[in-house]
Design an enzyme around this catalytic site. Structure first.
Site, PDB file in Angstrom:
ATOM      1  N   GLU A 164       2.735  -1.778  -8.011  1.00 45.54           N
ATOM      2  CA  GLU A 164       2.583  -0.648  -7.092  1.00 45.54           C
ATOM      3  C   GLU A 164       1.406  -0.886  -6.163  1.00 45.54           C
ATOM      4  O   GLU A 164       0.451  -1.587  -6.525  1.00 45.54           O
ATOM      5  CB  GLU A 164       2.310   0.637  -7.893  1.00 45.54           C
ATOM      6  CG  GLU A 164       3.543   1.471  -8.157  1.00 45.54           C
ATOM      7  CD  GLU A 164       3.948   2.312  -6.939  1.00 45.54           C
ATOM      8  OE1 GLU A 164       3.851   1.840  -5.793  1.00 45.54           O
ATOM      9  OE2 GLU A 164       4.377   3.450  -7.155  1.00 45.54           O
ATOM     10  N   ASP A 165       1.467  -0.286  -4.998  1.00 46.72           N
ATOM     11  CA  ASP A 165       0.336  -0.419  -4.085  1.00 46.72           C
ATOM     12  C   ASP A 165      -0.803   0.529  -4.441  1.00 46.72           C
ATOM     13  O   ASP A 165      -1.962   0.153  -4.396  1.00 46.72           O
ATOM     14  CB  ASP A 165       0.765  -0.227  -2.618  1.00 46.72           C
ATOM     15  CG  ASP A 165       1.510   1.073  -2.389  1.00 46.72           C
ATOM     16  OD1 ASP A 165       1.901   1.732  -3.368  1.00 46.72           O
ATOM     17  OD2 ASP A 165       1.707   1.448  -1.214  1.00 46.72           O
ATOM     18  N   ASP A 171       0.961   2.409   4.239  1.00 55.40           N
ATOM     19  CA  ASP A 171       1.350   2.948   5.536  1.00 55.40           C
ATOM     20  C   ASP A 171       0.828   4.343   5.818  1.00 55.40           C
ATOM     21  O   ASP A 171       0.368   5.046   4.925  1.00 55.40           O
ATOM     22  CB  ASP A 171       2.874   3.025   5.628  1.00 55.40           C
ATOM     23  CG  ASP A 171       3.436   4.203   4.801  1.00 55.40           C
ATOM     24  OD1 ASP A 171       3.056   4.339   3.624  1.00 55.40           O
ATOM     25  OD2 ASP A 171       4.217   5.000   5.351  1.00 55.40           O
ATOM     26  N   ARG A 177       1.453  -1.192   7.896  1.00 57.19           N
ATOM     27  CA  ARG A 177       1.662  -1.989   6.673  1.00 57.19           C
ATOM     28  C   ARG A 177       1.283  -3.458   6.869  1.00 57.19           C
ATOM     29  O   ARG A 177       0.918  -4.134   5.923  1.00 57.19           O
ATOM     30  CB  ARG A 177       3.127  -1.917   6.229  1.00 57.19           C
ATOM     31  CG  ARG A 177       3.593  -0.537   5.775  1.00 57.19           C
ATOM     32  CD  ARG A 177       4.915  -0.673   5.042  1.00 57.19           C
ATOM     33  NE  ARG A 177       5.652   0.569   4.930  1.00 57.19           N
ATOM     34  CZ  ARG A 177       5.526   1.455   3.943  1.00 57.19           C
ATOM     35  NH1 ARG A 177       4.647   1.235   2.992  1.00 57.19           N
ATOM     36  NH2 ARG A 177       6.263   2.543   3.907  1.00 57.19           N
ATOM     37  N   ASP A 227      -2.308   7.290  -7.134  1.00 59.86           N
ATOM     38  CA  ASP A 227      -3.021   8.424  -6.538  1.00 59.86           C
ATOM     39  C   ASP A 227      -3.067   9.552  -7.564  1.00 59.86           C
ATOM     40  O   ASP A 227      -3.929   9.553  -8.450  1.00 59.86           O
ATOM     41  CB  ASP A 227      -2.292   8.828  -5.242  1.00 59.86           C
ATOM     42  CG  ASP A 227      -3.108   9.743  -4.361  1.00 59.86           C
ATOM     43  OD1 ASP A 227      -4.087  10.325  -4.853  1.00 59.86           O
ATOM     44  OD2 ASP A 227      -2.774   9.900  -3.170  1.00 59.86           O
ATOM     45  N   LYS A 241      -6.943   5.218  -6.763  1.00 60.57           N
ATOM     46  CA  LYS A 241      -7.802   6.161  -6.039  1.00 60.57           C
ATOM     47  C   LYS A 241      -8.651   6.966  -7.001  1.00 60.57           C
ATOM     48  O   LYS A 241      -8.155   7.464  -8.011  1.00 60.57           O
ATOM     49  CB  LYS A 241      -6.949   7.118  -5.211  1.00 60.57           C
ATOM     50  CG  LYS A 241      -6.948   6.805  -3.757  1.00 60.57           C
ATOM     51  CD  LYS A 241      -6.421   7.978  -2.958  1.00 60.57           C
ATOM     52  CE  LYS A 241      -6.206   7.561  -1.517  1.00 60.57           C
ATOM     53  NZ  LYS A 241      -5.658   8.644  -0.713  1.00 60.57           N
ATOM     54  N   GLY A 295       5.581   0.046  -0.252  1.00 58.05           N
ATOM     55  CA  GLY A 295       4.163  -0.283  -0.143  1.00 58.05           C
ATOM     56  C   GLY A 295       3.702  -1.521  -0.888  1.00 58.05           C
ATOM     57  O   GLY A 295       2.703  -2.133  -0.520  1.00 58.05           O
ATOM     58  N   PHE A 312      -7.868   8.209   3.329  1.00 56.78           N
ATOM     59  CA  PHE A 312      -6.513   7.808   3.730  1.00 56.78           C
ATOM     60  C   PHE A 312      -6.567   6.334   4.108  1.00 56.78           C
ATOM     61  O   PHE A 312      -7.164   5.960   5.112  1.00 56.78           O
ATOM     62  CB  PHE A 312      -5.970   8.660   4.880  1.00 56.78           C
ATOM     63  CG  PHE A 312      -4.468   8.611   4.882  1.00 56.78           C
ATOM     64  CD1 PHE A 312      -3.800   7.469   5.313  1.00 56.78           C
ATOM     65  CD2 PHE A 312      -3.729   9.662   4.374  1.00 56.78           C
ATOM     66  CE1 PHE A 312      -2.417   7.383   5.265  1.00 56.78           C
ATOM     67  CE2 PHE A 312      -2.344   9.592   4.319  1.00 56.78           C
ATOM     68  CZ  PHE A 312      -1.686   8.457   4.770  1.00 56.78           C
ATOM     69  N   VAL A 313      -5.994   5.514   3.251  1.00 51.61           N
ATOM     70  CA  VAL A 313      -6.085   4.064   3.451  1.00 51.61           C
ATOM     71  C   VAL A 313      -4.761   3.479   3.940  1.00 51.61           C
ATOM     72  O   VAL A 313      -3.685   3.918   3.537  1.00 51.61           O
ATOM     73  CB  VAL A 313      -6.527   3.342   2.148  1.00 51.61           C
ATOM     74  CG1 VAL A 313      -7.991   3.576   1.868  1.00 51.61           C
ATOM     75  CG2 VAL A 313      -5.688   3.776   0.950  1.00 51.61           C
TER      76      VAL A 313
HETATM   77  C1  PRP Z   1       3.064   5.939  -2.504  1.00 48.73           C
HETATM   78  C2  PRP Z   1       2.716   4.770  -3.399  1.00 48.73           C
HETATM   79  C3  PRP Z   1       3.071   5.258  -4.778  1.00 48.73           C
HETATM   80  C4  PRP Z   1       2.786   6.730  -4.694  1.00 48.73           C
HETATM   81  C5  PRP Z   1       1.467   7.042  -5.357  1.00 48.73           C
HETATM   82  O1  PRP Z   1       4.403   5.872  -2.210  1.00 48.73           O
HETATM   83  O2  PRP Z   1       3.456   3.621  -3.065  1.00 48.73           O
HETATM   84  O3  PRP Z   1       4.419   5.013  -5.084  1.00 48.73           O
HETATM   85  O4  PRP Z   1       2.760   7.078  -3.318  1.00 48.73           O
HETATM   86  O5  PRP Z   1       1.187   8.408  -5.369  1.00 48.73           O
HETATM   87  P1  PRP Z   1       1.067   9.275  -6.702  1.00 48.73           P
HETATM   88  O6  PRP Z   1       0.217   8.531  -7.681  1.00 48.73           O
HETATM   89  O7  PRP Z   1       0.403  10.543  -6.206  1.00 48.73           O
HETATM   90  O8  PRP Z   1       2.443   9.527  -7.200  1.00 48.73           O
HETATM   91  P2  PRP Z   1       5.110   6.381  -0.873  1.00 48.73           P
HETATM   92  O9  PRP Z   1       6.043   7.485  -1.246  1.00 48.73           O
HETATM   93  O10 PRP Z   1       4.071   6.659   0.172  1.00 48.73           O
HETATM   94  O11 PRP Z   1       6.053   5.206  -0.450  1.00 48.73           O
HETATM   95  P3  PRP Z   1       5.809   3.751   0.185  1.00 48.73           P
HETATM   96  O12 PRP Z   1       5.452   2.853  -0.961  1.00 48.73           O
HETATM   97  O13 PRP Z   1       7.135   3.406   0.784  1.00 48.73           O
HETATM   98  O14 PRP Z   1       4.701   3.835   1.221  1.00 48.73           O
END
Ligand code: PRP
Length: 177
Positions: free
Chosen positions: A97-98, A157, A163, A101, A129, A43, A150-151
């Protein structure tokens, strides 16, 4: 606008402006030093690409893969699928990080990278978030605090799609419900 997106939350221009600001801040705070950006796949790649071009420092890059969501919206087990390939001991590490959450992934990453004895360890996230955090973590640099929606887009993604959208938008719930 993509047909599955109900509205744009952050436009291409808003993102550009904010990433430029964060880049300037990092440049100032690490003046005269080198940094290693550790981007968490997948991400963060779009954000990383723009961020590094706004940081005027000697920097290197590496990547790690942590999986937490699987293919849908429910949180699952956390697995470190790929670690960094460089030695970060004694280096200024910035985790990119993207999205922050629940905080679970970032909490895991902090522990993981602290054990590698970096000179300093900070985090830079595109979105934080506004949800109750399971792990109360704040990133050192945050582009936007966003509503609990849900963004997708700008690296984010749903089931690996969306993406490449140049903006961040809300995904129509009909896509995943
Ligand atoms: C997403 C995002 C963070 C994580 C955040 O990863 O990139 O790594 O979730 O969530 P949290 O704070 O609840 O732990 P994802 O597994 O969707 O992978 P991606 O980056 O490949 O989309």
């Amino acid at each position: 606008m993509h047909k599955d997106v109900t509205r744009i939350l952050y436009s291409k221009e808003q993102i550009e402006d904010r990433v430029r600001e964060i880049g300037r801040q990092i440049t100032k705070e690490y003046e005269g030093q080198e940094v290693v950006f550790v981007a968490i796949l997948k991400g963060s790649v779009v954000f990383l690409a723009d961020l590094i071009r706004n940081v005027e420092l000697d920097s290197t890059l590496d990547f790690a893969t942590v999986s937490s969501y699987g293919n849908g919206t429910t949180s699952g087990e956390l697995v470190m699928k790929k670690d960094v390939s460089v030695d970060v001991e004694g280096k200024n590490v910035i985790i990119v990080e993207d999205i922050l959450d629940s905080g679970k992934t970032m909490d895991y990453l902090y522990k993981h990278f602290t054990a590698k004895k970096p000179k300093s360890l900070k985090s830079c996230v595109l979105l934080d978030k506004k949800v109750e955090k399971l792990f109360p973590i704040k990133a050192d640099y945050t582009c936007f605090e966003c509503e609990d929606l849900f963004v997708v887009g700008y690296g984010l993604d749903y089931a690996q799609y969306y993406r490449a959208l140049p903006y961040i938008g809300e995904l129509n719930p009909s896509v995943y419900s």
